[in-house]
Design a protein around this motif. Structure first.
Motif, PDB file in Angstrom:
ATOM      1  N   ARG A 133     118.193 -68.405  19.912  1.00 40.74           N
ATOM      2  CA  ARG A 133     117.408 -68.909  19.584  1.00 40.74           C
ATOM      3  C   ARG A 133     117.379 -69.903  20.172  1.00 40.74           C
ATOM      4  O   ARG A 133     118.209 -70.205  20.527  1.00 40.74           O
ATOM      5  CB  ARG A 133     117.738 -69.160  18.280  1.00 40.74           C
ATOM      6  N   ASP A 134     116.701 -70.931  20.511  1.00 41.41           N
ATOM      7  CA  ASP A 134     117.070 -72.188  20.881  1.00 41.41           C
ATOM      8  C   ASP A 134     117.643 -73.266  20.094  1.00 41.41           C
ATOM      9  O   ASP A 134     116.752 -73.319  18.945  1.00 41.41           O
ATOM     10  CB  ASP A 134     115.212 -72.696  21.775  1.00 41.41           C
ATOM     11  N   PRO A 135     119.025 -74.089  20.072  1.00 41.74           N
ATOM     12  CA  PRO A 135     119.585 -74.222  19.256  1.00 41.74           C
ATOM     13  C   PRO A 135     118.680 -75.756  18.936  1.00 41.74           C
ATOM     14  O   PRO A 135     119.166 -76.385  17.329  1.00 41.74           O
ATOM     15  CB  PRO A 135     121.112 -74.691  19.514  1.00 41.74           C
ATOM     16  N   ALA A 136     117.744 -75.704  19.889  1.00 42.68           N
ATOM     17  CA  ALA A 136     116.939 -77.741  19.464  1.00 42.68           C
ATOM     18  C   ALA A 136     115.748 -76.831  18.341  1.00 42.68           C
ATOM     19  O   ALA A 136     115.411 -77.785  17.601  1.00 42.68           O
ATOM     20  CB  ALA A 136     116.458 -78.363  20.486  1.00 42.68           C
ATOM     21  N   GLY A 137     115.871 -75.745  17.911  1.00 40.33           N
ATOM     22  CA  GLY A 137     114.624 -74.882  17.043  1.00 40.33           C
ATOM     23  C   GLY A 137     113.789 -74.247  17.515  1.00 40.33           C
ATOM     24  O   GLY A 137     113.518 -74.856  19.080  1.00 40.33           O
ATOM     25  N   GLY A 138     112.569 -73.869  17.156  1.00 45.66           N
ATOM     26  CA  GLY A 138     111.551 -73.531  18.393  1.00 45.66           C
ATOM     27  C   GLY A 138     111.851 -71.859  18.942  1.00 45.66           C
ATOM     28  O   GLY A 138     112.352 -71.253  18.057  1.00 45.66           O
ATOM     29  N   GLY A 139     111.229 -71.634  19.349  1.00 45.94           N
ATOM     30  CA  GLY A 139     110.804 -70.304  20.506  1.00 45.94           C
ATOM     31  C   GLY A 139     112.546 -69.966  21.228  1.00 45.94           C
ATOM     32  O   GLY A 139     113.878 -69.766  20.636  1.00 45.94           O
ATOM     33  N   TRP A 140     112.410 -69.092  21.342  1.00 50.69           N
ATOM     34  CA  TRP A 140     113.930 -68.453  22.033  1.00 50.69           C
ATOM     35  C   TRP A 140     113.690 -68.557  23.651  1.00 50.69           C
ATOM     36  O   TRP A 140     112.652 -69.174  24.327  1.00 50.69           O
ATOM     37  CB  TRP A 140     113.292 -66.864  22.795  1.00 50.69           C
ATOM     38  N   ILE A 141     115.411 -69.525  24.265  1.00 52.14           N
ATOM     39  CA  ILE A 141     115.911 -69.596  25.839  1.00 52.14           C
ATOM     40  C   ILE A 141     116.211 -67.901  26.046  1.00 52.14           C
ATOM     41  O   ILE A 141     117.045 -66.900  25.527  1.00 52.14           O
ATOM     42  CB  ILE A 141     116.142 -70.061  25.827  1.00 52.14           C
ATOM     43  N   GLU A 142     115.177 -67.767  27.519  1.00 52.98           N
ATOM     44  CA  GLU A 142     116.102 -66.611  28.365  1.00 52.98           C
ATOM     45  C   GLU A 142     116.583 -66.939  29.341  1.00 52.98           C
ATOM     46  O   GLU A 142     116.956 -67.930  29.849  1.00 52.98           O
ATOM     47  CB  GLU A 142     114.569 -65.959  28.924  1.00 52.98           C
ATOM     48  N   THR A 143     117.911 -66.278  29.879  1.00 47.29           N
ATOM     49  CA  THR A 143     118.630 -65.541  30.518  1.00 47.29           C
ATOM     50  C   THR A 143     118.388 -63.980  31.087  1.00 47.29           C
ATOM     51  O   THR A 143     117.960 -63.095  30.494  1.00 47.29           O
ATOM     52  CB  THR A 143     120.070 -66.415  30.654  1.00 47.29           C
ATOM     53  N   ALA A 144     119.864 -63.841  31.768  1.00 46.40           N
ATOM     54  CA  ALA A 144     119.112 -62.138  32.366  1.00 46.40           C
ATOM     55  C   ALA A 144     121.053 -61.449  32.688  1.00 46.40           C
ATOM     56  O   ALA A 144     122.420 -62.569  33.418  1.00 46.40           O
ATOM     57  CB  ALA A 144     118.924 -62.252  33.293  1.00 46.40           C
ATOM     58  N   ASN A 145     121.614 -60.511  32.446  1.00 44.77           N
ATOM     59  CA  ASN A 145     122.884 -59.650  32.833  1.00 44.77           C
ATOM     60  C   ASN A 145     123.754 -60.609  33.080  1.00 44.77           C
ATOM     61  O   ASN A 145     124.550 -60.950  33.201  1.00 44.77           O
ATOM     62  CB  ASN A 145     122.639 -59.837  34.464  1.00 44.77           C
ATOM     63  N   GLU A 146     123.513 -61.350  31.322  1.00 41.38           N
ATOM     64  CA  GLU A 146     125.037 -62.249  31.107  1.00 41.38           C
ATOM     65  C   GLU A 146     124.943 -62.623  30.147  1.00 41.38           C
ATOM     66  O   GLU A 146     123.820 -63.200  29.507  1.00 41.38           O
ATOM     67  CB  GLU A 146     124.774 -64.369  32.241  1.00 41.38           C
TER      68      GLU A 146
END
Ligand code: CUA
Length: 327
Positions: A133-146
């Protein structure tokens, strides 16, 4: 020779600790599983030793008696006493194991905190999509394999798959949980030991199942907050020959937040240079690894959905340098 054999026997112990081992727990859940593992080891070990000792003793005694009086008949009372001991050992051993696993099961179930940090992890052939979850509110933030997890806080990892069955396993942190298409599974982890650990897909999922690994970092809460805030920021825009990342073939499969690249088929590359590995644990992160992966993905990970991207020499250099710079 005897010393060599002894050394060879000790060698497997070298694998007991380390960053991918249930014998070196780094989270509460793994501590409980380790306790259960040790309980099983000692119960089974003691029973095994007793069986061998009793068997050895009775063979030895029988031989001596047979030598003294060859015509001797087996003693019924002794036989039934022996059987009673066996049965008792089995009942006690199994009862201890059943109670032990019941206690551990209850402990794991009771750890579900109400205000857990939620991390979404989606398995696909052959990498892991990771969303916070985006700490600033709103949507999801994404990364991979970590995966980054704050120490001392329970994280609920919500698992999903978009293709076949995978299995999420970080032995230092928790047990395995299957990742099944169309089914919402979750696993709770409460890490307490800082450091890097290794996760691995634990269900055969195709040719590159072995190259479906991921890194797990247990951070202090402050480190975690900093990391998440950094992940939420958009990527520095590419310039010059590296512009091809945002406007060329890469953009149809990959997202670089803050640029025109918004593909969803492959891993989010917004902060790819800050990750530890390329292609889900296939290569350690470096500019050379990125360049090799872009030019020859099928040679490095045959069957991967990543196609070879035809770039000029100057473009390949610029793209690899740009991606590596995205910390
Ligand atoms: Cu995914 Cu094995």
């Amino acid at each position: 020779m005897r010393r060599m054999v002894l050394l060879a026997c000790l060698l497997p112990l070298a694998a007991c600790a380390g960053r991918q081992s249930p014998l070196a727990p780094a989270a509460l859940q793994a501590e409980w599983l380790h306790w259960l593992l040790m309980l099983m080891f000692w119960v089974c070990g003691i029973v095994y030793a007793l069986v061998i000792a009793l068997l050895g003793a009775s063979i030895w005694r029988g031989r001596h008696r047979l030598a003294a009086k060859p015509e001797i008949e087996p003693d019924d009372r002794r036989l039934s006493r022996g059987l009673g001991v066996w049965a008792g050992m089995i009942v006690v051993g199994l009862t201890v194991l059943i109670l032990g696993s019941f206690v551990v099961e209850r402990q794991l179930a009771d750890m579900r905190a109400h205000e857990a940090l939620v991390v979404r992890v989606t398995g696909q052939q052959w990498w892991w999509r990771v969303q916070y979850r985006d700490p600033a509110g709103g949507g999801w933030i994404e990364t991979a394999n970590e995966l980054h997890l704050p120490a001392g806080r329970t994280a609920r990892i919500e698992l999903g798959s978009v293709d076949v069955i995978h299995s999420f396993w970080v032995p230092n942190v928790a047990g395995k949980m299957d990742v099944i298409p169309g089914r919402a599974n979750a696993i709770d982890v409460t890490p307490h030991r800082l450091g890097w650990f290794r996760g691995q897909c634990a269900e055969f999922c195709g040719a590159q199942h072995a190259h479906m690994a991921f890194d797990v970092k247990v951070d202090t809460p402050a480190e975690f907050t900093r990391w998440l805030a950094a992940q939420a920021r958009p990527a520095a825009p590419p310039t010059g020959a590296a512009l091809v990342v945002a406007n060329g073939a890469c953009a149809s499969c990959h997202t670089l937040r803050g640029t025109a690249a918004r593909g969803r088929a492959g891993p989010d590359l917004t902060h790819v240079g800050g990750r530890r590995s390329v292609a889900a644990g296939t290569l350690p992160m470096s500019r050379g690894a990125l360049q090799g992966w872009i030019a020859q993905p099928q040679a490095l990970k045959p069957g991967t959905l990543m196609p070879a991207v035809a770039l000029s020499g100057a473009q390949a250099d610029a793209v690899a340098a740009y991606l590596e710079s995205l910390k």
